[in-house]
Scaffold this motif. Sequence first.
Motif, PDB file in Angstrom:
ATOM      1  N   MET A   1       0.738  -1.221   0.147  1.00  0.00           N
ATOM      2  CA  MET A   1       0.111  -0.047   0.075  1.00  0.00           C
ATOM      3  C   MET A   1       0.866   1.313   0.120  1.00  0.00           C
ATOM      4  O   MET A   1       1.924   1.306   0.641  1.00  0.00           O
ATOM      5  N   TRP A   2       0.464   2.298  -0.867  1.00  0.00           N
ATOM      6  CA  TRP A   2       1.222   3.424  -0.866  1.00  0.00           C
ATOM      7  C   TRP A   2       0.433   4.557  -0.573  1.00  0.00           C
ATOM      8  O   TRP A   2      -1.066   4.719  -0.541  1.00  0.00           O
ATOM      9  N   SER A   3       1.035   5.710  -0.002  1.00  0.00           N
ATOM     10  CA  SER A   3       0.336   6.847  -0.072  1.00  0.00           C
ATOM     11  C   SER A   3       1.098   8.101  -0.643  1.00  0.00           C
ATOM     12  O   SER A   3       2.153   7.921  -1.098  1.00  0.00           O
ATOM     13  N   HIS A   4       0.558   9.083  -0.785  1.00  0.00           N
ATOM     14  CA  HIS A   4       1.243  10.504  -1.543  1.00  0.00           C
ATOM     15  C   HIS A   4       1.463  11.392  -0.495  1.00  0.00           C
ATOM     16  O   HIS A   4       0.620  11.785   0.541  1.00  0.00           O
ATOM     17  N   LEU A   5       2.629  11.908  -0.580  1.00  0.00           N
ATOM     18  CA  LEU A   5       2.980  12.878   0.350  1.00  0.00           C
ATOM     19  C   LEU A   5       3.085  14.432  -0.488  1.00  0.00           C
ATOM     20  O   LEU A   5       3.814  14.371  -1.471  1.00  0.00           O
ATOM     21  N   VAL A   6       2.555  15.134  -0.124  1.00  0.00           N
ATOM     22  CA  VAL A   6       2.373  16.621  -0.615  1.00  0.00           C
ATOM     23  C   VAL A   6       2.591  17.782   0.077  1.00  0.00           C
ATOM     24  O   VAL A   6       2.603  17.487   1.467  1.00  0.00           O
ATOM     25  N   SER A   7       2.667  18.903  -0.151  1.00  0.00           N
ATOM     26  CA  SER A   7       2.930  19.886   0.563  1.00  0.00           C
ATOM     27  C   SER A   7       1.684  20.837   0.169  1.00  0.00           C
ATOM     28  O   SER A   7       1.283  20.879  -0.978  1.00  0.00           O
ATOM     29  N   ASP A   8       1.247  21.546   1.350  1.00  0.00           N
ATOM     30  CA  ASP A   8       0.209  22.601   0.799  1.00  0.00           C
ATOM     31  C   ASP A   8       0.869  24.238   0.967  1.00  0.00           C
ATOM     32  O   ASP A   8       0.016  24.926   0.968  1.00  0.00           O
ATOM     33  N   HIS A   9       2.121  23.977   0.829  1.00  0.00           N
ATOM     34  CA  HIS A   9       2.658  25.446   1.042  1.00  0.00           C
ATOM     35  C   HIS A   9       3.788  25.503  -0.073  1.00  0.00           C
ATOM     36  O   HIS A   9       3.413  26.283  -1.532  1.00  0.00           O
ATOM     37  N   THR A  10       4.854  24.612  -0.277  1.00  0.00           N
ATOM     38  CA  THR A  10       5.896  24.914  -1.490  1.00  0.00           C
ATOM     39  C   THR A  10       6.635  23.337  -1.653  1.00  0.00           C
ATOM     40  O   THR A  10       6.632  22.762  -0.706  1.00  0.00           O
ATOM     41  N   LEU A  11       7.102  23.485  -2.899  1.00  0.00           N
ATOM     42  CA  LEU A  11       7.704  22.395  -2.943  1.00  0.00           C
ATOM     43  C   LEU A  11       9.155  22.013  -2.162  1.00  0.00           C
ATOM     44  O   LEU A  11       9.571  20.856  -2.018  1.00  0.00           O
ATOM     45  N   ASP A  12       9.674  23.359  -1.981  1.00  0.00           N
ATOM     46  CA  ASP A  12      11.110  23.184  -1.063  1.00  0.00           C
ATOM     47  C   ASP A  12      10.497  22.489   0.336  1.00  0.00           C
ATOM     48  O   ASP A  12      11.390  21.821   0.682  1.00  0.00           O
ATOM     49  N   GLU A  13       9.226  22.686   0.864  1.00  0.00           N
ATOM     50  CA  GLU A  13       8.903  22.347   1.937  1.00  0.00           C
ATOM     51  C   GLU A  13       8.844  20.778   1.878  1.00  0.00           C
ATOM     52  O   GLU A  13       9.229  20.029   2.605  1.00  0.00           O
ATOM     53  N   LEU A  14       7.954  20.298   0.614  1.00  0.00           N
ATOM     54  CA  LEU A  14       7.795  18.870   0.436  1.00  0.00           C
ATOM     55  C   LEU A  14       9.149  18.386   0.278  1.00  0.00           C
ATOM     56  O   LEU A  14       9.332  17.054   0.923  1.00  0.00           O
ATOM     57  N   HIS A  15      10.078  18.767  -0.281  1.00  0.00           N
ATOM     58  CA  HIS A  15      11.536  17.926  -0.588  1.00  0.00           C
ATOM     59  C   HIS A  15      12.212  18.090   0.477  1.00  0.00           C
ATOM     60  O   HIS A  15      12.934  17.059   0.976  1.00  0.00           O
TER      61      HIS A  15
END
Length: 74
Positions: A1-15
């Motif tokens: 099973m997999w999840s998606h990790l996203v940011s609701d602010h910036t891609l820098d925050e996500l990375h």
Amino acid sequence: MWSHLVSDHTLDELHDFAVLLGMPGRAFDRDHYDVPETVHARAVSLGAEAVSSRELLRRLVDAGLRSRKRHLPR
């Protein structure tokens, strides 16, 4: 099973968060990281929120981070 990790602010925050989780760069796909079930609990313990797919999409769109797959002309 997999999840998606996203940011609701910036891609820098996500990375940055993905690095904290030890996610490899190959797990990144346009606007999210594919996170295996074995990492999910750790992500939540570090501050990620488990949300529905509808809520995830809403947050991506609201933040201007939604990246759709582009189809090449045939």
